[in-house]
Write a protein that holds these residues in place. Structure first.
Motif, PDB file in Angstrom:
ATOM      1  N   GLY A 137       4.392 -40.365  20.634  1.00  0.00           N
ATOM      2  CA  GLY A 137       3.038 -39.812  20.622  1.00  0.00           C
ATOM      3  C   GLY A 137       2.082 -40.674  19.809  1.00  0.00           C
ATOM      4  O   GLY A 137       0.939 -40.893  20.212  1.00  0.00           O
TER       5      GLY A 137
ATOM      6  N   SER B  28       3.102 -35.993  26.234  1.00  0.00           N
ATOM      7  CA  SER B  28       3.388 -37.428  26.353  1.00  0.00           C
ATOM      8  C   SER B  28       3.883 -37.806  27.743  1.00  0.00           C
ATOM      9  O   SER B  28       4.122 -38.978  28.010  1.00  0.00           O
ATOM     10  CB  SER B  28       4.445 -37.843  25.311  1.00  0.00           C
ATOM     11  OG  SER B  28       3.880 -37.861  24.025  1.00  0.00           O
TER      12      SER B  28
ATOM     13  N   ALA C 281      -1.241 -37.192  24.052  1.00  0.00           N
ATOM     14  CA  ALA C 281      -0.429 -37.800  22.999  1.00  0.00           C
ATOM     15  C   ALA C 281      -0.607 -37.057  21.684  1.00  0.00           C
ATOM     16  O   ALA C 281       0.355 -36.850  20.932  1.00  0.00           O
ATOM     17  CB  ALA C 281      -0.805 -39.269  22.830  1.00  0.00           C
TER      18      ALA C 281
ATOM     19  N   GLN D  15       1.325 -43.841  21.808  1.00  0.00           N
ATOM     20  CA  GLN D  15       0.433 -43.516  22.918  1.00  0.00           C
ATOM     21  C   GLN D  15      -0.992 -43.251  22.432  1.00  0.00           C
ATOM     22  O   GLN D  15      -1.958 -43.629  23.100  1.00  0.00           O
ATOM     23  CB  GLN D  15       0.968 -42.304  23.685  1.00  0.00           C
ATOM     24  CG  GLN D  15       2.222 -42.602  24.490  1.00  0.00           C
ATOM     25  CD  GLN D  15       2.799 -41.355  25.138  1.00  0.00           C
ATOM     26  OE1 GLN D  15       2.641 -40.247  24.633  1.00  0.00           O
ATOM     27  NE2 GLN D  15       3.463 -41.542  26.267  1.00  0.00           N
TER      28      GLN D  15
END
Length: 200
Positions: free
Chosen positions: A167, A55, A103, A170
């Protein structure tokens, strides 16, 4: 919204998420907010650097590319007004795919760690993983199986949950940019070469 403007918005949103992911992963090295005397006593998933690598580092490049798309010169490709912009949007799709990988890596590592539970000193005076498949999440009485480090369970659970959420966000943002980038590649951006003579 123009595809370039959408990309810039996504890039701007990714920057604070990257910072929070870095910080969360660094804090995991200090269980309970304290230093630990032996790094072998840290959970294995901490060393996979989901927040720092997945990330964080792998997300920096897509974010910077997305932020730069709005100002990209659309007039500099083989004499065609929209060629440069479309190529830039296609490039952003590739970087967005890289962001999805980063991610996804962080998301999976965080999910595995939450399910597995932290590494800690157990009742038999050895270091290991006393929990099975997330059983400690529903039964707080099981937390007594961890003797040290102090407060390691809520510490790891909170930070890995933060990384899990980051995550996930994203993943969604980079997934949107994949679609946005493909649209920009096929249709061009609504920015105009020369300042307002029609879409490119």
């Amino acid at each position: 919204m123009c595809t370039g403007g959408c990309a810039k918005c996504i890039g701007g949103t990714l920057i604070p998420l990257i910072i929070f992911a870095f910080l969360a992963n660094i804090l995991l090295f200090f269980p309970g907010g304290k230093t630990i005397d032996n790094n072998d006593h840290l959970s294995d998933e901490i060393w996979y650097f989901g927040g720092i690598l997945g990330s964080g580092v792998l997300m920096i490049f897509p974010a910077l590319v997305f932020l730069g798309l709005k100002n990209n010169d659309c007039c500099g490709c083989c004499g065609f007004r929209n060629c440069g912009k479309r190529f830039a949007m296609f490039t952003s799709t590739i970087f967005a795919a890289l962001g999805v990988v980063g991610a996804g890596y962080s998301f999976v590592i965080s999910a595995v760690s939450i399910d597995k539970g932290p590494k800690c000193l157990m009742n038999n005076n050895t270091w290991g993983y006393p929990f099975q498949k997330g059983d400690y999440l529903q039964d707080k009485d099981l937390w007594s199986r961890c003797l040290k480090p102090d407060d390691v369970i809520p510490w790891n659970l909170t930070l890995f949950s933060i990384l899990l959420v980051i995550g996930g966000i994203q993943l969604v943002l980079c997934g949107i940019q994949v679609i946005n980038g493909l649209l920009g590649t096929l249709c061009g951006d609504c920015q105009c070469c020369g300042g307002g003579d029609g879409p490119v």
